[in-house]
Write an enzyme that holds these catalytic residues in place. Structure first.
Site, short mmCIF file in Angstrom:
data_model
loop_
_atom_site.label_atom_id
_atom_site.label_comp_id
_atom_site.label_asym_id
_atom_site.label_seq_id
_atom_site.Cartn_x
_atom_site.Cartn_y
_atom_site.Cartn_z
CE LYS A 110 -4.38 -1.65 0.52
NZ LYS A 110 -4.69 -2.69 1.46
CE LYS A 189 -4.97 -10.93 -4.35
NZ LYS A 189 -5.09 -10.12 -3.23
CE LYS A 192 -12.03 -5.77 -2.27
NZ LYS A 192 -12.48 -6.95 -1.60
P1 ADP Z 1 -9.06 -8.31 -2.89
O1 ADP Z 1 -7.60 -8.63 -3.15
O2 ADP Z 1 -9.88 -8.43 -4.14
O3 ADP Z 1 -9.22 -6.98 -2.22
P2 ADP Z 1 -9.63 -9.45 -0.29
O4 ADP Z 1 -8.33 -8.94 0.21
O5 ADP Z 1 -10.89 -8.84 0.21
O6 ADP Z 1 -9.62 -9.42 -1.89
O7 ADP Z 1 -9.66 -11.02 -0.02
C1 ADP Z 1 -10.65 -11.78 0.66
C2 ADP Z 1 -10.26 -13.25 0.70
O8 ADP Z 1 -10.11 -13.76 -0.61
C3 ADP Z 1 -8.91 -13.55 1.40
O9 ADP Z 1 -8.98 -14.80 2.05
C4 ADP Z 1 -7.94 -13.58 0.28
O10 ADP Z 1 -6.82 -14.38 0.60
C5 ADP Z 1 -8.78 -14.22 -0.81
N1 ADP Z 1 -8.36 -13.77 -2.14
C6 ADP Z 1 -8.49 -12.55 -2.69
N2 ADP Z 1 -8.02 -12.51 -3.95
C7 ADP Z 1 -7.56 -13.77 -4.19
C8 ADP Z 1 -6.96 -14.40 -5.34
N3 ADP Z 1 -6.75 -13.72 -6.47
N4 ADP Z 1 -6.61 -15.68 -5.23
C9 ADP Z 1 -6.83 -16.38 -4.11
N5 ADP Z 1 -7.40 -15.85 -3.01
C10 ADP Z 1 -7.78 -14.57 -3.05
#
Ligand code: ADP
Ligand code: TRP
Length: 332
Positions: A110, A189, A192
């Site tokens: 970040k 990866k 969002k």
């Molecule tokens: P984002 O990266 O979209 O903001 P979050 O941080 O809210 O997603 O992630 C919520 C859950 O989903 C966590 O357990 C995170 O490890 C999993 N997660 C998010 N993106 C991925 C991904 N591309 N592959 C595997 N797990 C993911």
């Protein structure tokens, strides 16, 4: 065995969230003591408008319920409805150093993006440790990006228990290789924040646009294709069992099928997989009262599980008197 995980209500949920965390949690409810929550306090590190956060909490709760999380079979609540977790975060914050927190990848990422970090963003992993330790969790299903946060939790647990006595259960991360890192349509990866996500409850038009934009190489219909280097293969495989994956890999290697056709098949898979849940989702979205009532009940169950542990932690650090031991009853 107690299994716990949480998800931030900071935007629409995508296939990465679904396969690494949501689906697994829903599967766990058949045979584990499942604790699942909406990480509303954590989301404040990025969502800083009240109405947006409120809407995000409602939507995340609805999505989980629509997909089959059953509040009668698990404990499902909104993090901020059990605010003892913030007290525990404080108690834990003295069991980790600033320099350890400065090493957290998500924090460093970040900062690298130019974000001026709030104190909340910095102590994010401490609150996450509190989420996990407050409920005596044994296992925590997450994606690979949360691995380091789990290591910090384990460090905090170890240091606290060494200092004050065995108060907390040592949790284990639960990360599956196949879903540890779901790629987005551009191969990075899925997230969002990268604009590369496939939102499973999006309408057909949006889903089609996302699936059709998955990056591929320039191999044509009549060329063999390498499944091991293909983002399309990786995303498509999420929907398949082992024999299905092997058959798909064969189709990649054998000339005759174009990427366009494979994408159309994948689109049909995504639509079919989530179609059965759409109606329930619409109903729940239209009934905020019903959802709030379910979440309030969930918070009561969660608080009942948390109280003995927070009391024990307060006693251990010395801010609460030791619970008086009751005089033994005389035998009649
Ligand atoms: P984002 O990266 O979209 O903001 P979050 O941080 O809210 O997603 O992630 C919520 C859950 O989903 C966590 O357990 C995170 O490890 C999993 N997660 C998010 N993106 C991925 C991904 N591309 N592959 C595997 N797990 C993911
Ligand atoms: N940090 C997690 C994420 O971004 C969400 C989360 C908060 C969490 N507290 C947790 C996950 C406790 C597992 C356990 O996805």
């Amino acid at each position: 065995m107690r299994v716990l995980s949480g998800i931030q209500p900071s935007g629409r949920l995508h296939l990465g969230n679904y396969f690494s965390m949501m689906k697994r949690m829903i599967d766990y409810q058949a045979n584990a003591d499942l604790f699942c929550f909406i990480a509303s306090y954590h989301a404040m590190t990025t969502v800083q408008e009240g109405p947006a956060l409120r809407e995000g909490i409602h939507q995340a709760a609805v999505d989980f319920l629509a997909l089959g999380l059953d509040p009668d079979k698990c404990t499902f609540w909104v993090q901020s409805d059990v605010h003892e977790v913030t007290e525990l975060a404080w108690l834990l914050s003295t069991s980790i150093t600033v320099s350890q927190l400065e090493l957290a990848h998500s924090y460093k990422d970040k900062i690298a993006q130019g974000i001026i970090p709030s104190a909340g963003l910095f102590t994010y992993p401490v609150l996450m440790a509190a989420d996990i330790l407050l409920f005596g969790s044994n296992r925590v299903p997450v994606g690979k990006d949360q691995k380091q946060h789990l290591e910090i939790t384990r460090d905090i647990c170890h240091r606290f228990n060494t200092r004050y006595g065995e108060v907390f259960v040592m949790p284990e991360p639960d990360i599956l290789d196949e879903t540890a890192l779901v790629p987005g349509v551009d191969g990075r990866k899925m997230s969002k924040s990268y604009g590369n996500a496939i939102y499973f409850f999006a309408d057909e038009k949006e889903l089609k646009k996302a699936v059709m934009s998955i990056v591929t190489d320039s191999q044509g219909v009549h060329d063999p294709k390498d499944p091991d280097k293909s983002v399309l293969y990786q995303i498509y495989s999420l929907f398949l069992d082992e024999p299905g994956k092997a058959a798909l890999a064969d189709r990649f290697r054998t000339p005759g099928t174009g990427y366009g056709d494979l994408k159309k098949e994948l689109l049909a898979r995504v639509l079919d997989t989530f179609q059965p849940y759409r109606k329930r989702r619409e109903e729940l979205l239209a009934s905020p009262e019903e959802v709030s009532a379910l979440m309030r009940k969930g918070a009561e169950k969660a608080r009942a599980a948390a109280m003995p542990i927070i009391s024990k932690a307060r006693e251990a650090v010395g801010i609460a008197p030791k619970t008086a031991t009751l005089p033994k009853q005389k035998k009649k």
